[in-house]
Design an enzyme around this catalytic site. Structure first.
Site, short mmCIF file in Angstrom:
data_model
loop_
_atom_site.label_atom_id
_atom_site.label_comp_id
_atom_site.label_asym_id
_atom_site.label_seq_id
_atom_site.Cartn_x
_atom_site.Cartn_y
_atom_site.Cartn_z
N ASP A 18 -54.33 10.85 -26.72
CA ASP A 18 -53.65 9.61 -25.27
C ASP A 18 -52.45 10.02 -25.13
O ASP A 18 -51.43 10.02 -25.93
CB ASP A 18 -54.21 8.80 -25.06
CG ASP A 18 -54.17 7.54 -24.29
OD1 ASP A 18 -53.43 8.03 -22.89
OD2 ASP A 18 -54.06 6.88 -24.27
N ASP A 42 -53.17 10.81 -14.65
CA ASP A 42 -52.40 10.15 -13.63
C ASP A 42 -52.33 8.99 -13.52
O ASP A 42 -51.98 8.06 -13.25
CB ASP A 42 -52.49 10.63 -12.01
CG ASP A 42 -50.94 10.74 -11.07
OD1 ASP A 42 -50.63 9.76 -11.74
OD2 ASP A 42 -51.34 10.62 -9.54
N TYR A 129 -59.06 18.78 -11.21
CA TYR A 129 -59.12 20.39 -10.47
C TYR A 129 -59.64 21.12 -11.15
O TYR A 129 -59.35 22.48 -9.97
CB TYR A 129 -57.26 20.87 -10.39
CG TYR A 129 -56.14 20.05 -9.51
CD1 TYR A 129 -57.05 18.86 -8.03
CD2 TYR A 129 -54.88 20.18 -8.82
CE1 TYR A 129 -56.37 18.33 -7.74
CE2 TYR A 129 -54.09 19.09 -8.54
CZ TYR A 129 -54.79 17.90 -7.29
OH TYR A 129 -54.57 17.40 -7.33
P1 ADP Z 1 -55.85 17.59 -12.11
O1 ADP Z 1 -56.15 16.66 -11.03
O2 ADP Z 1 -54.80 18.90 -13.23
O3 ADP Z 1 -57.17 18.68 -12.88
P2 ADP Z 1 -56.48 15.76 -14.79
O4 ADP Z 1 -56.36 14.92 -14.70
O5 ADP Z 1 -57.75 15.20 -13.91
O6 ADP Z 1 -55.58 16.02 -13.60
O7 ADP Z 1 -57.12 16.15 -15.60
C1 ADP Z 1 -56.26 17.16 -15.97
C2 ADP Z 1 -56.30 17.05 -17.73
O8 ADP Z 1 -56.35 15.47 -18.39
C3 ADP Z 1 -58.29 16.65 -18.37
O9 ADP Z 1 -58.39 17.82 -19.73
C4 ADP Z 1 -57.95 15.23 -18.50
O10 ADP Z 1 -58.89 15.15 -20.09
C5 ADP Z 1 -56.82 15.43 -19.37
N1 ADP Z 1 -56.83 13.18 -19.49
C6 ADP Z 1 -57.02 13.00 -18.69
N2 ADP Z 1 -56.21 11.45 -19.47
C7 ADP Z 1 -55.63 11.80 -19.98
C8 ADP Z 1 -55.03 11.06 -20.75
N3 ADP Z 1 -54.83 9.80 -21.08
N4 ADP Z 1 -54.04 11.92 -22.22
C9 ADP Z 1 -54.15 13.40 -21.89
N5 ADP Z 1 -55.01 13.53 -20.97
C10 ADP Z 1 -55.44 13.17 -20.50
#
Ligand code: ADP
Length: 179
Positions: A18, A42, A129
């Protein structure tokens, strides 16, 4: 954090975990153009940083796709957050590859300007995305390797993969590029 894999002379690590737990100079947020918060990584970053992060983001006036903006980290263990906006996947013929590469380059440019030595990236664009993860992993690792080569002041970059399928894709892409 678990399942670490390293490359680039030990300056690059791929981990499962995370990103909000990373105590680095800056974690990168996969934001949207409003910079006003969203789901996925985010949402997790804003939750962990506290409401002051959104207050600072409101002063920035958004961010175009492929660019990046920096804020403080507030309640996060990271000192800063670099917010970058990845491309939405529309099939690959709308400049998605170049825009994704531009996100990584923009983050390294901010790291250089602010003298940051340790960075953690999520897998930009591969969640909501829908950018295909194998393709995104190749682009990400290529840009990170170039950034590390150009900026010797950066001691370490961690790619933090939240999901197993993402970790596997980065692991495979790193092995495919290994000399
Ligand atoms: P985007 O809109 O750019 O696709 P997302 O947040 O939906 O952004 O996903 C981008 C990546 O972040 C995905 O691979 C997701 O699994 C990952 N992700 C979600 N939560 C966390 C976290 N707490 N730490 C690291 N990666 C995360």
């Amino acid at each position: 954090m678990s399942e670490t894999h390293s490359g680039c002379g030990g300056r690059l690590q791929i981990v499962r975990g995370d990103i909000t737990e990373c105590a680095v100079d800056a974690i990168v947020n996969a934001a949207n153009t409003s910079l006003l918060g969203g789901a996925g990584v985010d949402g997790a970053i804003h939750d962990a940083a506290g409401p002051e992060l959104l207050d600072e983001c409101r002063t920035l006036g958004g961010c175009p796709t492929g660019s990046a903006r920096i804020t403080r980290g507030y309640a996060l263990p990271a000192r800063h957050v670099i917010h970058t906006v990845g491309p939405i996947w529309y099939g690959g013929t709308n400049g998605e590859d170049e825009l994704l590469a531009s996100c990584y380059r923009s983050c390294f440019a901010l790291a250089e300007q602010h003298g940051l030595r340790t960075l953690a990236f999520p897998s930009i664009s591969t969640g909501a995305y829908r950018f295909p993860v194998q393709r995104a992993a190749r682009i990400a690792l290529n840009e990170i390797a170039q950034g590390l080569e150009r900026l010797q002041t950066i001691a370490s970059v961690i790619v933090v993969c939240f999901e197993g399928r993402v970790y596997d894709a980065y692991h495979d892409a790193l092995n495919a590029n290994a000399p």
